[in-house]
Design a protein around this motif. Structure first.
Motif, PDB file in Angstrom:
ATOM      1  N   LEU A 157       0.846  -1.189   0.000  1.00  0.00           N
ATOM      2  CA  LEU A 157       0.000   0.000   0.000  1.00  0.00           C
ATOM      3  C   LEU A 157       0.883   1.242   0.000  1.00  0.00           C
ATOM      4  O   LEU A 157       1.997   1.225   0.516  1.00  0.00           O
ATOM      5  N   HIS A 158       0.360   2.317  -0.570  1.00  0.00           N
ATOM      6  CA  HIS A 158       1.041   3.601  -0.499  1.00  0.00           C
ATOM      7  C   HIS A 158       0.790   4.195   0.891  1.00  0.00           C
ATOM      8  O   HIS A 158      -0.252   3.945   1.508  1.00  0.00           O
ATOM      9  N   PRO A 159       1.721   4.987   1.396  1.00  0.00           N
ATOM     10  CA  PRO A 159       1.521   5.606   2.714  1.00  0.00           C
ATOM     11  C   PRO A 159       0.216   6.403   2.813  1.00  0.00           C
ATOM     12  O   PRO A 159      -0.443   6.379   3.858  1.00  0.00           O
ATOM     13  N   HIS A 160      -0.178   7.095   1.739  1.00  0.00           N
ATOM     14  CA  HIS A 160      -1.416   7.881   1.804  1.00  0.00           C
ATOM     15  C   HIS A 160      -2.647   6.977   1.940  1.00  0.00           C
ATOM     16  O   HIS A 160      -3.630   7.369   2.552  1.00  0.00           O
ATOM     17  N   GLN A 161      -2.576   5.770   1.406  1.00  0.00           N
ATOM     18  CA  GLN A 161      -3.698   4.840   1.546  1.00  0.00           C
ATOM     19  C   GLN A 161      -3.827   4.370   2.995  1.00  0.00           C
ATOM     20  O   GLN A 161      -4.927   4.324   3.543  1.00  0.00           O
ATOM     21  N   GLU A 162      -2.710   4.029   3.591  1.00  0.00           N
ATOM     22  CA  GLU A 162      -2.741   3.572   4.986  1.00  0.00           C
ATOM     23  C   GLU A 162      -3.181   4.703   5.918  1.00  0.00           C
ATOM     24  O   GLU A 162      -4.010   4.488   6.799  1.00  0.00           O
ATOM     25  N   LYS A 163      -2.639   5.895   5.724  1.00  0.00           N
ATOM     26  CA  LYS A 163      -2.989   7.028   6.588  1.00  0.00           C
ATOM     27  C   LYS A 163      -4.472   7.360   6.466  1.00  0.00           C
ATOM     28  O   LYS A 163      -5.164   7.571   7.475  1.00  0.00           O
ATOM     29  N   ALA A 164      -4.986   7.408   5.243  1.00  0.00           N
ATOM     30  CA  ALA A 164      -6.411   7.699   5.046  1.00  0.00           C
ATOM     31  C   ALA A 164      -7.274   6.611   5.680  1.00  0.00           C
ATOM     32  O   ALA A 164      -8.267   6.907   6.351  1.00  0.00           O
ATOM     33  N   GLY A 165      -6.907   5.357   5.490  1.00  0.00           N
ATOM     34  CA  GLY A 165      -7.661   4.259   6.095  1.00  0.00           C
ATOM     35  C   GLY A 165      -7.659   4.324   7.613  1.00  0.00           C
ATOM     36  O   GLY A 165      -8.673   4.087   8.261  1.00  0.00           O
ATOM     37  N   GLN A 166      -6.526   4.682   8.182  1.00  0.00           N
ATOM     38  CA  GLN A 166      -6.438   4.809   9.636  1.00  0.00           C
ATOM     39  C   GLN A 166      -7.263   5.985  10.130  1.00  0.00           C
ATOM     40  O   GLN A 166      -7.907   5.908  11.177  1.00  0.00           O
ATOM     41  N   ASN A 167      -7.275   7.081   9.379  1.00  0.00           N
ATOM     42  CA  ASN A 167      -8.119   8.224   9.748  1.00  0.00           C
ATOM     43  C   ASN A 167      -9.588   7.822   9.748  1.00  0.00           C
ATOM     44  O   ASN A 167     -10.346   8.225  10.637  1.00  0.00           O
ATOM     45  N   ILE A 168      -9.995   7.057   8.746  1.00  0.00           N
ATOM     46  CA  ILE A 168     -11.380   6.592   8.670  1.00  0.00           C
ATOM     47  C   ILE A 168     -11.723   5.765   9.905  1.00  0.00           C
ATOM     48  O   ILE A 168     -12.772   5.952  10.521  1.00  0.00           O
ATOM     49  N   LEU A 169     -10.836   4.864  10.294  1.00  0.00           N
ATOM     50  CA  LEU A 169     -11.064   4.045  11.480  1.00  0.00           C
ATOM     51  C   LEU A 169     -11.199   4.894  12.747  1.00  0.00           C
ATOM     52  O   LEU A 169     -11.966   4.572  13.646  1.00  0.00           O
ATOM     53  N   LYS A 170     -10.459   5.987  12.802  1.00  0.00           N
ATOM     54  CA  LYS A 170     -10.484   6.871  13.970  1.00  0.00           C
ATOM     55  C   LYS A 170     -11.644   7.862  13.920  1.00  0.00           C
ATOM     56  O   LYS A 170     -11.849   8.615  14.863  1.00  0.00           O
ATOM     57  N   GLY A 171     -12.401   7.869  12.813  1.00  0.00           N
ATOM     58  CA  GLY A 171     -13.512   8.793  12.693  1.00  0.00           C
ATOM     59  C   GLY A 171     -13.084  10.199  12.326  1.00  0.00           C
ATOM     60  O   GLY A 171     -13.819  11.158  12.546  1.00  0.00           O
ATOM     61  N   ILE A 172     -11.897  10.338  11.753  1.00  0.00           N
ATOM     62  CA  ILE A 172     -11.372  11.649  11.361  1.00  0.00           C
ATOM     63  C   ILE A 172     -11.812  11.935   9.925  1.00  0.00           C
ATOM     64  O   ILE A 172     -11.559  11.136   9.014  1.00  0.00           O
ATOM     65  N   SER A 173     -12.454  13.072   9.727  1.00  0.00           N
ATOM     66  CA  SER A 173     -12.823  13.477   8.369  1.00  0.00           C
ATOM     67  C   SER A 173     -11.552  13.580   7.542  1.00  0.00           C
ATOM     68  O   SER A 173     -10.573  14.200   7.971  1.00  0.00           O
ATOM     69  N   THR A 174     -11.579  12.973   6.378  1.00  0.00           N
ATOM     70  CA  THR A 174     -10.369  12.881   5.570  1.00  0.00           C
ATOM     71  C   THR A 174     -10.676  13.204   4.120  1.00  0.00           C
ATOM     72  O   THR A 174     -11.604  12.651   3.541  1.00  0.00           O
ATOM     73  N   LEU A 175      -9.901  14.091   3.555  1.00  0.00           N
ATOM     74  CA  LEU A 175      -9.979  14.395   2.141  1.00  0.00           C
ATOM     75  C   LEU A 175      -8.757  13.763   1.488  1.00  0.00           C
ATOM     76  O   LEU A 175      -7.619  14.072   1.849  1.00  0.00           O
ATOM     77  N   LEU A 176      -9.010  12.863   0.555  1.00  0.00           N
ATOM     78  CA  LEU A 176      -7.927  12.173  -0.134  1.00  0.00           C
ATOM     79  C   LEU A 176      -7.913  12.657  -1.573  1.00  0.00           C
ATOM     80  O   LEU A 176      -8.740  12.261  -2.385  1.00  0.00           O
ATOM     81  N   ASP A 177      -6.995  13.548  -1.879  1.00  0.00           N
ATOM     82  CA  ASP A 177      -6.914  14.170  -3.198  1.00  0.00           C
ATOM     83  C   ASP A 177      -5.732  13.581  -3.952  1.00  0.00           C
ATOM     84  O   ASP A 177      -4.611  14.067  -3.849  1.00  0.00           O
ATOM     85  N   VAL A 178      -5.999  12.507  -4.671  1.00  0.00           N
ATOM     86  CA  VAL A 178      -4.977  11.875  -5.509  1.00  0.00           C
ATOM     87  C   VAL A 178      -5.577  11.671  -6.896  1.00  0.00           C
ATOM     88  O   VAL A 178      -6.798  11.592  -7.056  1.00  0.00           O
ATOM     89  N   PRO A 179      -4.731  11.595  -7.912  1.00  0.00           N
ATOM     90  CA  PRO A 179      -5.255  11.472  -9.280  1.00  0.00           C
ATOM     91  C   PRO A 179      -5.946  10.137  -9.524  1.00  0.00           C
ATOM     92  O   PRO A 179      -5.808   9.186  -8.749  1.00  0.00           O
ATOM     93  N   THR A 180      -6.669  10.089 -10.625  1.00  0.00           N
ATOM     94  CA  THR A 180      -7.312   8.845 -11.046  1.00  0.00           C
ATOM     95  C   THR A 180      -6.254   7.744 -11.101  1.00  0.00           C
ATOM     96  O   THR A 180      -5.164   7.944 -11.635  1.00  0.00           O
ATOM     97  N   GLY A 181      -6.589   6.602 -10.508  1.00  0.00           N
ATOM     98  CA  GLY A 181      -5.646   5.492 -10.472  1.00  0.00           C
ATOM     99  C   GLY A 181      -4.661   5.579  -9.321  1.00  0.00           C
ATOM    100  O   GLY A 181      -3.768   4.743  -9.202  1.00  0.00           O
ATOM    101  N   GLY A 182      -4.825   6.573  -8.450  1.00  0.00           N
ATOM    102  CA  GLY A 182      -3.901   6.773  -7.333  1.00  0.00           C
ATOM    103  C   GLY A 182      -4.201   5.933  -6.112  1.00  0.00           C
ATOM    104  O   GLY A 182      -3.466   5.981  -5.133  1.00  0.00           O
TER     105      GLY A 182
END
Length: 121
Positions: A30-55
């Motif tokens: 996994l890319h670090p941004h995927q893990e961080k975003a997933g962990q934020n979701i688990l913690k209930g932290i609103s998360t904006l994941l702005d990566v290009p198509t296919g990112g």
């Protein structure tokens, strides 16, 4: 059952989730941004994941699911729902199809599917 965010994340569970995602979807890591975003979701932290198509935005959403659900696990504690809201009907349908093909229960609920869902119950 209401969503209760976790306050601490189990490192072993996170490792297993990442490894299962990699195994199921045939990716090396996994890319670090995927893990961080997933962990934020688990913690209930609103998360904006702005990566290009296919990112890899979709994997980030599924990360939270795989922290609870593992293939073959029928334990009631693993019975979680991840709701992904998206504007692209075809993409949501494709993602649900991909998950189902891999044995992961998923459904895409769209404006056109309401009659199908309610008439089948």
């Amino acid at each position: 059952m209401p969503f209760t965010p976790v306050t601490t994340l189990d490192p072993e569970r996170l490792k297993n989730a990442a490894q299962t995602l990699c195994d199921v979807f045939g990716i090396a890591a996994l890319h670090p941004h995927q893990e961080k975003a997933g962990q934020n979701i688990l913690k209930g932290i609103s998360t904006l994941l702005d990566v290009p198509t296919g990112g890899g935005k979709t994997i980030a959403f599924w990360y939270a699911l795989f922290c609870h659900w593992q293939p073959g696990n029928t334990d009631t504690d693993a019975q979680k729902i991840v709701l992904v809201v998206g504007p692209l009907v075809a993409l949501l349908q494709s993602q649900a199809h991909t998950l189902n093909d891999k044995g992961i229960p998923a459904v895409a609920i769209t404006g056109g599917s309401q009659a199908q869902i309610w008439s089948s119950s």
